[in-house]
Design a protein around this motif. Structure first.
Motif, PDB file in Angstrom:
ATOM      1  N   ILE A 174       0.935  -1.309   0.031  1.00 15.57           N
ATOM      2  CA  ILE A 174      -0.051  -0.044   0.043  1.00 15.57           C
ATOM      3  C   ILE A 174       0.743   1.280   0.124  1.00 15.57           C
ATOM      4  O   ILE A 174       0.767   2.194  -0.925  1.00 15.57           O
ATOM      5  CB  ILE A 174      -1.097   0.054   1.271  1.00 15.57           C
ATOM      6  N   HIS A 175       2.082   1.188   0.798  1.00 12.99           N
ATOM      7  CA  HIS A 175       2.795   2.513   1.121  1.00 12.99           C
ATOM      8  C   HIS A 175       3.430   2.707  -0.216  1.00 12.99           C
ATOM      9  O   HIS A 175       3.608   3.871  -0.472  1.00 12.99           O
ATOM     10  CB  HIS A 175       3.384   2.496   2.438  1.00 12.99           C
ATOM     11  N   ILE A 176       4.125   1.587  -0.803  1.00 11.92           N
ATOM     12  CA  ILE A 176       4.876   1.716  -2.068  1.00 11.92           C
ATOM     13  C   ILE A 176       3.975   2.393  -3.080  1.00 11.92           C
ATOM     14  O   ILE A 176       4.615   3.134  -4.098  1.00 11.92           O
ATOM     15  CB  ILE A 176       5.766   0.591  -2.438  1.00 11.92           C
ATOM     16  N   ALA A 177       2.912   1.874  -3.238  1.00 16.53           N
ATOM     17  CA  ALA A 177       1.826   2.316  -4.436  1.00 16.53           C
ATOM     18  C   ALA A 177       1.807   3.735  -4.199  1.00 16.53           C
ATOM     19  O   ALA A 177       1.359   4.428  -5.237  1.00 16.53           O
ATOM     20  CB  ALA A 177       0.597   1.391  -4.214  1.00 16.53           C
ATOM     21  N   SER A 178       1.354   4.091  -2.897  1.00 23.48           N
ATOM     22  CA  SER A 178       1.084   5.413  -2.547  1.00 23.48           C
ATOM     23  C   SER A 178       2.193   6.262  -2.973  1.00 23.48           C
ATOM     24  O   SER A 178       2.075   7.452  -3.540  1.00 23.48           O
ATOM     25  CB  SER A 178       0.526   5.743  -1.114  1.00 23.48           C
ATOM     26  N   LEU A 179       3.402   5.992  -2.346  1.00 20.14           N
ATOM     27  CA  LEU A 179       4.696   6.493  -2.732  1.00 20.14           C
ATOM     28  C   LEU A 179       4.750   6.726  -4.250  1.00 20.14           C
ATOM     29  O   LEU A 179       5.351   7.997  -4.772  1.00 20.14           O
ATOM     30  CB  LEU A 179       5.938   5.660  -2.243  1.00 20.14           C
ATOM     31  N   HIS A 180       4.668   5.785  -5.011  1.00 17.50           N
ATOM     32  CA  HIS A 180       4.852   5.741  -6.375  1.00 17.50           C
ATOM     33  C   HIS A 180       3.847   6.853  -7.256  1.00 17.50           C
ATOM     34  O   HIS A 180       4.424   7.533  -8.092  1.00 17.50           O
ATOM     35  CB  HIS A 180       4.604   4.537  -7.182  1.00 17.50           C
ATOM     36  N   ARG A 181       2.595   6.701  -6.576  1.00 19.99           N
ATOM     37  CA  ARG A 181       1.671   7.812  -7.189  1.00 19.99           C
ATOM     38  C   ARG A 181       2.171   9.046  -6.938  1.00 19.99           C
ATOM     39  O   ARG A 181       1.899  10.060  -7.757  1.00 19.99           O
ATOM     40  CB  ARG A 181       0.204   7.339  -6.621  1.00 19.99           C
ATOM     41  N   ALA A 182       2.509   9.375  -5.701  1.00 18.41           N
ATOM     42  CA  ALA A 182       2.835  10.762  -5.196  1.00 18.41           C
ATOM     43  C   ALA A 182       4.164  11.069  -6.057  1.00 18.41           C
ATOM     44  O   ALA A 182       4.168  12.276  -6.561  1.00 18.41           O
ATOM     45  CB  ALA A 182       3.232  10.771  -3.677  1.00 18.41           C
ATOM     46  N   LEU A 183       5.127  10.397  -6.142  1.00 17.58           N
ATOM     47  CA  LEU A 183       6.471  10.858  -7.029  1.00 17.58           C
ATOM     48  C   LEU A 183       5.909  10.874  -8.486  1.00 17.58           C
ATOM     49  O   LEU A 183       6.673  11.620  -9.012  1.00 17.58           O
ATOM     50  CB  LEU A 183       7.272   9.827  -7.053  1.00 17.58           C
ATOM     51  N   LYS A 184       5.148  10.292  -8.937  1.00 20.85           N
ATOM     52  CA  LYS A 184       4.568  10.439 -10.221  1.00 20.85           C
ATOM     53  C   LYS A 184       3.877  11.700 -10.629  1.00 20.85           C
ATOM     54  O   LYS A 184       4.427  12.299 -11.546  1.00 20.85           O
ATOM     55  CB  LYS A 184       3.867   9.002 -10.767  1.00 20.85           C
ATOM     56  N   GLY A 185       3.126  11.974  -9.692  1.00 18.40           N
ATOM     57  CA  GLY A 185       2.338  13.016  -9.743  1.00 18.40           C
ATOM     58  C   GLY A 185       3.293  14.193  -9.542  1.00 18.40           C
ATOM     59  O   GLY A 185       3.001  15.444 -10.254  1.00 18.40           O
ATOM     60  N   VAL A 186       4.053  14.200  -8.585  1.00 16.41           N
ATOM     61  CA  VAL A 186       4.815  15.394  -8.312  1.00 16.41           C
ATOM     62  C   VAL A 186       5.831  15.759  -9.321  1.00 16.41           C
ATOM     63  O   VAL A 186       6.239  16.745  -9.786  1.00 16.41           O
ATOM     64  CB  VAL A 186       5.579  15.161  -6.946  1.00 16.41           C
ATOM     65  N   VAL A 189       2.720  23.493  -3.954  1.00 18.74           N
ATOM     66  CA  VAL A 189       1.971  22.564  -4.614  1.00 18.74           C
ATOM     67  C   VAL A 189       2.380  21.347  -4.507  1.00 18.74           C
ATOM     68  O   VAL A 189       1.555  20.438  -3.883  1.00 18.74           O
ATOM     69  CB  VAL A 189       1.562  23.173  -5.983  1.00 18.74           C
ATOM     70  N   PRO A 190       3.615  21.114  -4.834  1.00 16.58           N
ATOM     71  CA  PRO A 190       4.185  19.646  -4.644  1.00 16.58           C
ATOM     72  C   PRO A 190       3.954  18.966  -3.102  1.00 16.58           C
ATOM     73  O   PRO A 190       3.850  18.101  -3.023  1.00 16.58           O
ATOM     74  CB  PRO A 190       5.454  19.558  -5.055  1.00 16.58           C
ATOM     75  N   LEU A 191       4.460  20.020  -2.281  1.00 15.94           N
ATOM     76  CA  LEU A 191       4.527  19.675  -0.984  1.00 15.94           C
ATOM     77  C   LEU A 191       3.224  19.207  -0.371  1.00 15.94           C
ATOM     78  O   LEU A 191       2.826  18.372   0.358  1.00 15.94           O
ATOM     79  CB  LEU A 191       5.218  20.819  -0.140  1.00 15.94           C
ATOM     80  N   THR A 192       2.292  20.107  -0.499  1.00 18.96           N
ATOM     81  CA  THR A 192       0.892  19.823  -0.382  1.00 18.96           C
ATOM     82  C   THR A 192       0.108  18.681  -0.827  1.00 18.96           C
ATOM     83  O   THR A 192      -0.384  17.917  -0.232  1.00 18.96           O
ATOM     84  CB  THR A 192      -0.066  21.107  -0.744  1.00 18.96           C
ATOM     85  N   SER A 193       0.646  18.369  -2.023  1.00 23.36           N
ATOM     86  CA  SER A 193      -0.074  17.043  -2.747  1.00 23.36           C
ATOM     87  C   SER A 193       0.698  15.904  -2.087  1.00 23.36           C
ATOM     88  O   SER A 193       0.077  14.854  -1.988  1.00 23.36           O
ATOM     89  CB  SER A 193       0.653  17.134  -4.261  1.00 23.36           C
TER      90      SER A 193
END
Length: 348
Positions: free
Chosen positions: A180-192, A314-318
């Motif tokens: 779960i955490h790696i998927a969220s981290l991957h989504r965050a890094l991809k979006g940012v 914006v990226p920090l809040t995301s």
């Protein structure tokens, strides 16, 4: 009998708020260390796609990182050298701004009918040219001071680019629920990373267009104002407006009211085309935050980390929003940070 205790729930909420206050105070106290680290993360995220591009062409990661970092240093050295020359010339001409401001104040006094209490001296006390045009130089000075040391910043970026491939492996063993955490981290890094890369490209396009437009209008220090437009374009909502104020004041003092209006029209056209037409189509709404949250995050991160916090608000809040979505108590708060009500599915 229900196990819900209002007093314990309220105490628990107060404890969370107290912990949040302590964390925020600690971040602000350690801003001298955190700000250079955030700048290094920013550069690493922006440069990592270039490193991957060179690796796909057959280069080893170490050689690809070296090529990208050296190219970045050469470009930054050229821009900083030319910008330092412009800033030095700008500082030497500040007395001329005071003289021209006096003349404009006298003109303004003659244009106001029936005014008996307006004096140029009082206007100059409130409209000192150094206060009106020093925002650009102050921002650039704070940004350069926030880096602490260019050598440390570059070394941190190099180590981050070298270590990025090992992050998923380390997280699989460090987290309790890695999937779960790696998927969220991957989504965050991809979006940012998508946001920062495209925002950098749009800011670069804004800076180049601003430089060309100011050159055509005959405005002095066009390079300095274009660099300011490039930096402030990272600040959502108000960055484009702030970047237009110093060159408009300069054009008003040295050229005239018509040139001042032309500079304002130039910045408005650039913001309308790039900021309101090209950028939304290219970037979309991948970060999923409301306009109000974007503006409030600008104020919060600017207060907490200074100009760098405003640039990266914006990226920090995301990242904070995506992290909240993975926690049990923060999922509802993450919904409040979202863009609005989700689209309803049509009834069958």
């Amino acid at each position: 009998m229900s196990g819900y205790d209002p007093e314990k729930a309220g105490l628990h909420m107060l404890q969370k708020l107290a912990a949040l206050v302590i964390i925020v105070a600690g971040i602000r106290a350690a801003s001298d260390i955190i700000v250079p680290l955030l700048l290094a993360v920013f550069f690493a995220i922006v440069l990592n796609p270039l490193v991957v591009w060179f690796m796909r062409r057959g280069l080893q990661r170490g050689l690809a990182v070296t090529v990208v970092v050296i190219t970045m240093l050469i470009l930054m050295s050229l821009v900083i050298g030319v910008l330092a020359s412009s800033l030095n010339e700008f500082a030497t001409r500040l007395p001329e701004f005071n003289q021209m401001l006096t003349e404009r104040a006298l003109q303004l006094e003659r244009l106001i009918p029936g005014n008996q209490h307006l004096s140029p001296e009082r206007l100059l006390q409130r409209m000192d040219s150094e206060r009106m045009v020093s925002f650009a130089t102050t921002l650039m000075t704070q940004l350069s001071g926030a880096m602490v040391s260019v050598v440390v910043l570059v070394m941190t970026v190099i180590f981050m680019l070298m270590e990025v491939r090992h992050i998923p492996y380390k997280l699989r063993f460090a987290l309790n629920n890695p999937r779960i955490h790696i998927a969220s981290l991957h989504r965050a890094l991809k979006g940012v990373s998508h946001y920062l890369a495209l925002k950098t490209l749009m800011s670069l396009l804004t800076g180049i267009t601003t430089w060309m437009g100011l050159k055509l209008l005959g405005v002095e220090f066009a390079l300095m104002w274009s660099v300011l437009a490039f930096l402030l374009n990272f600040i959502p909502n108000i960055g484009a407006t702030i970047s237009a104020i110093p060159p408009m004041i300069q054009a008003m003092l040295f050229n005239g009211w018509y040139e001042c209006l032309m500079v304002g029209a130039l910045f408005s056209a650039i913001h309308m085309v790039i900021g309101n037409m090209i950028e939304p189509r290219v970037m979309g709404r991948r970060l999923g935050m409301s306009t109000l949250v974007v503006f409030l995050s600008l104020l919060f991160w600017g207060w907490l980390l200074g100009p760098v916090g405003m640039l990266l608000s914006v990226p920090l809040t995301s990242v904070c929003k995506i992290w909240m979505e993975t926690t049990k108590g923060g999922s509802k708060l993450a919904i409040l940070l979202g863009p609005g009500r989700p689209k309803q599915r049509p009834l069958p």
